[in-house]
Design a protein around this motif. Structure first.
Motif, PDB file in Angstrom:
ATOM      1  N   ASP A  27      21.944  11.692   9.168  1.00 19.70           N
ATOM      2  CA  ASP A  27      22.343  10.294   9.230  1.00 19.70           C
ATOM      3  C   ASP A  27      21.170   9.318   9.365  1.00 19.70           C
ATOM      4  O   ASP A  27      21.379   8.139   9.627  1.00 19.70           O
ATOM      5  CB  ASP A  27      23.386  10.064  10.325  1.00 19.70           C
ATOM      6  CG  ASP A  27      23.022  10.673  11.663  1.00 19.70           C
ATOM      7  OD1 ASP A  27      22.038  11.445  11.752  1.00 19.70           O
ATOM      8  OD2 ASP A  27      23.731  10.402  12.650  1.00 19.70           O
ATOM      9  N   LEU A  28      19.940   9.792   9.137  1.00 21.50           N
ATOM     10  CA  LEU A  28      18.805   8.878   9.082  1.00 21.50           C
ATOM     11  C   LEU A  28      18.961   8.018   7.829  1.00 21.50           C
ATOM     12  O   LEU A  28      19.253   8.531   6.745  1.00 21.50           O
ATOM     13  CB  LEU A  28      17.483   9.655   9.030  1.00 21.50           C
ATOM     14  CG  LEU A  28      16.199   8.823   9.015  1.00 21.50           C
ATOM     15  CD1 LEU A  28      16.075   7.972  10.278  1.00 21.50           C
ATOM     16  CD2 LEU A  28      14.991   9.723   8.846  1.00 21.50           C
ATOM     17  N   SER A  29      18.786   6.727   7.973  1.00 24.55           N
ATOM     18  CA  SER A  29      18.985   5.796   6.854  1.00 24.55           C
ATOM     19  C   SER A  29      17.967   6.035   5.739  1.00 24.55           C
ATOM     20  O   SER A  29      16.943   6.690   5.936  1.00 24.55           O
ATOM     21  CB  SER A  29      18.840   4.355   7.358  1.00 24.55           C
ATOM     22  OG  SER A  29      17.490   4.113   7.735  1.00 24.55           O
ATOM     23  N   ASP A  30      18.244   5.478   4.579  1.00 23.49           N
ATOM     24  CA  ASP A  30      17.306   5.561   3.463  1.00 23.49           C
ATOM     25  C   ASP A  30      15.962   4.948   3.851  1.00 23.49           C
ATOM     26  O   ASP A  30      14.909   5.462   3.480  1.00 23.49           O
ATOM     27  CB  ASP A  30      17.859   4.839   2.222  1.00 23.49           C
ATOM     28  CG  ASP A  30      19.002   5.610   1.581  1.00 23.49           C
ATOM     29  OD1 ASP A  30      19.167   6.815   1.873  1.00 23.49           O
ATOM     30  OD2 ASP A  30      19.746   5.001   0.781  1.00 23.49           O
ATOM     31  N   TRP A  31      16.002   3.847   4.588  1.00 19.49           N
ATOM     32  CA  TRP A  31      14.763   3.197   5.032  1.00 19.49           C
ATOM     33  C   TRP A  31      13.975   4.133   5.947  1.00 19.49           C
ATOM     34  O   TRP A  31      12.764   4.284   5.808  1.00 19.49           O
ATOM     35  CB  TRP A  31      15.061   1.890   5.748  1.00 19.49           C
ATOM     36  CG  TRP A  31      13.839   1.219   6.308  1.00 19.49           C
ATOM     37  CD1 TRP A  31      13.442   1.171   7.607  1.00 19.49           C
ATOM     38  CD2 TRP A  31      12.841   0.514   5.580  1.00 19.49           C
ATOM     39  NE1 TRP A  31      12.260   0.491   7.731  1.00 19.49           N
ATOM     40  CE2 TRP A  31      11.872   0.067   6.495  1.00 19.49           C
ATOM     41  CE3 TRP A  31      12.671   0.215   4.231  1.00 19.49           C
ATOM     42  CZ2 TRP A  31      10.750  -0.647   6.115  1.00 19.49           C
ATOM     43  CZ3 TRP A  31      11.546  -0.512   3.857  1.00 19.49           C
ATOM     44  CH2 TRP A  31      10.606  -0.931   4.794  1.00 19.49           C
ATOM     45  N   GLY A  32      14.665   4.787   6.877  1.00 17.68           N
ATOM     46  CA  GLY A  32      14.006   5.748   7.774  1.00 17.68           C
ATOM     47  C   GLY A  32      13.402   6.907   6.999  1.00 17.68           C
ATOM     48  O   GLY A  32      12.284   7.346   7.281  1.00 17.68           O
ATOM     49  N   ARG A  33      14.126   7.401   6.003  1.00 15.61           N
ATOM     50  CA  ARG A  33      13.616   8.496   5.173  1.00 15.61           C
ATOM     51  C   ARG A  33      12.377   8.060   4.403  1.00 15.61           C
ATOM     52  O   ARG A  33      11.413   8.816   4.263  1.00 15.61           O
ATOM     53  CB  ARG A  33      14.696   8.977   4.203  1.00 15.61           C
ATOM     54  CG  ARG A  33      15.832   9.677   4.909  1.00 15.61           C
ATOM     55  CD  ARG A  33      16.973  10.001   3.969  1.00 15.61           C
ATOM     56  NE  ARG A  33      18.134  10.434   4.717  1.00 15.61           N
ATOM     57  CZ  ARG A  33      18.904  11.435   4.368  1.00 15.61           C
ATOM     58  NH1 ARG A  33      18.671  12.107   3.253  1.00 15.61           N
ATOM     59  NH2 ARG A  33      19.941  11.772   5.110  1.00 15.61           N
ATOM     60  N   PHE A  34      12.409   6.817   3.924  1.00 13.71           N
ATOM     61  CA  PHE A  34      11.233   6.276   3.244  1.00 13.71           C
ATOM     62  C   PHE A  34      10.047   6.236   4.207  1.00 13.71           C
ATOM     63  O   PHE A  34       8.937   6.642   3.865  1.00 13.71           O
ATOM     64  CB  PHE A  34      11.525   4.871   2.703  1.00 13.71           C
ATOM     65  CG  PHE A  34      10.299   4.166   2.205  1.00 13.71           C
ATOM     66  CD1 PHE A  34       9.739   4.491   0.975  1.00 13.71           C
ATOM     67  CD2 PHE A  34       9.697   3.189   2.977  1.00 13.71           C
ATOM     68  CE1 PHE A  34       8.595   3.845   0.521  1.00 13.71           C
ATOM     69  CE2 PHE A  34       8.557   2.539   2.536  1.00 13.71           C
ATOM     70  CZ  PHE A  34       8.004   2.868   1.310  1.00 13.71           C
ATOM     71  N   GLN A  35      10.281   5.768   5.439  1.00 10.17           N
ATOM     72  CA  GLN A  35       9.205   5.635   6.421  1.00 10.17           C
ATOM     73  C   GLN A  35       8.561   6.975   6.773  1.00 10.17           C
ATOM     74  O   GLN A  35       7.338   7.086   6.810  1.00 10.17           O
ATOM     75  CB  GLN A  35       9.722   4.959   7.699  1.00 10.17           C
ATOM     76  CG  GLN A  35      10.087   3.505   7.535  1.00 10.17           C
ATOM     77  CD  GLN A  35       8.902   2.654   7.149  1.00 10.17           C
ATOM     78  OE1 GLN A  35       7.831   2.751   7.731  1.00 10.17           O
ATOM     79  NE2 GLN A  35       9.083   1.817   6.147  1.00 10.17           N
ATOM     80  N   ASP A  63       9.953   1.667  12.621  1.00  7.84           N
ATOM     81  CA  ASP A  63      10.532   0.331  12.669  1.00  7.84           C
ATOM     82  C   ASP A  63      11.506   0.200  11.511  1.00  7.84           C
ATOM     83  O   ASP A  63      11.418   0.923  10.541  1.00  7.84           O
ATOM     84  CB  ASP A  63       9.464  -0.770  12.692  1.00  7.84           C
ATOM     85  CG  ASP A  63       8.889  -1.117  11.345  1.00  7.84           C
ATOM     86  OD1 ASP A  63       9.668  -1.321  10.407  1.00  7.84           O
ATOM     87  OD2 ASP A  63       7.659  -1.211  11.227  1.00  7.84           O
ATOM     88  N   VAL A  64      12.454  -0.679  11.668  1.00  7.86           N
ATOM     89  CA  VAL A  64      13.481  -0.824  10.634  1.00  7.86           C
ATOM     90  C   VAL A  64      13.238  -2.036   9.752  1.00  7.86           C
ATOM     91  O   VAL A  64      14.109  -2.440   9.015  1.00  7.86           O
ATOM     92  CB  VAL A  64      14.916  -0.876  11.238  1.00  7.86           C
ATOM     93  CG1 VAL A  64      15.244   0.433  11.898  1.00  7.86           C
ATOM     94  CG2 VAL A  64      15.080  -2.027  12.188  1.00  7.86           C
ATOM     95  N   GLY A  65      12.069  -2.623   9.842  1.00  6.30           N
ATOM     96  CA  GLY A  65      11.746  -3.725   8.952  1.00  6.30           C
ATOM     97  C   GLY A  65      11.161  -4.906   9.678  1.00  6.30           C
ATOM     98  O   GLY A  65      10.717  -4.810  10.811  1.00  6.30           O
ATOM     99  N   CYS A  66      11.215  -6.050   9.033  1.00  2.37           N
ATOM    100  CA  CYS A  66      10.533  -7.241   9.516  1.00  2.37           C
ATOM    101  C   CYS A  66      11.227  -7.893  10.714  1.00  2.37           C
ATOM    102  O   CYS A  66      10.663  -8.775  11.336  1.00  2.37           O
ATOM    103  CB  CYS A  66      10.403  -8.250   8.386  1.00  2.37           C
ATOM    104  SG  CYS A  66      12.003  -8.850   7.794  1.00  2.37           S
TER     105      CYS A  66
END
Length: 117
Positions: A27-35, A63-66
């Motif tokens: 359940d790690l988000s796509d953004w987390g997987r990218f990071q 971090d999850v973004g800006c």
């Protein structure tokens, strides 16, 4: 003269692992997987982890973004090949394991996100 041995025995030097398989929750988000897949994040792991064993769990900051929220992700070592310590030349590959209820991504900061205290 005492019978104590003052000579210290050195432990054998550990070898750098050639490859380490690390898993993250499904359940790690796509953004987390990218990071976690970025070159700089893998370099960070290679520089900071040292000795590594199957079953080790690392709670790592993403971090999850800006917008400034943070996310700690439990990464687990699934397999270690070729040595017992991380290093700059260790290849890090990822696998996906069962979900763990992690709540991250852009919604952690929105009205639609989790509201638990």
């Amino acid at each position: 003269m005492s019978g104590t041995n003052t000579k210290t025995e050195r432990e054998p030097e550990s070898e750098q692992a050639t490859r380490v398989i690390v898993s993250y929750p499904e359940d790690l988000s796509d953004w987390g997987r990218f990071q976690v897949g970025t070159r700089h994040f893998k370099a960070y792991l290679g520089k900071t982890k040292g000795a590594v064993r199957e079953g080790d769990v690392w709670e790592e900051f993403l971090d999850v973004g800006c917008c400034g929220d943070t996310l700690d992700v439990p990464l687990r070592v699934e397999r270690v090949e070729g040595g017992d310590r991380m290093g700059p030349d260790t290849t890090i590959d990822y696998d996906v394991r069962e979900a763990c209820g992690i709540r991250g991504g852009w919604q952690v900061q929105s009205a639609d996100g989790p509201n638990e205290v």
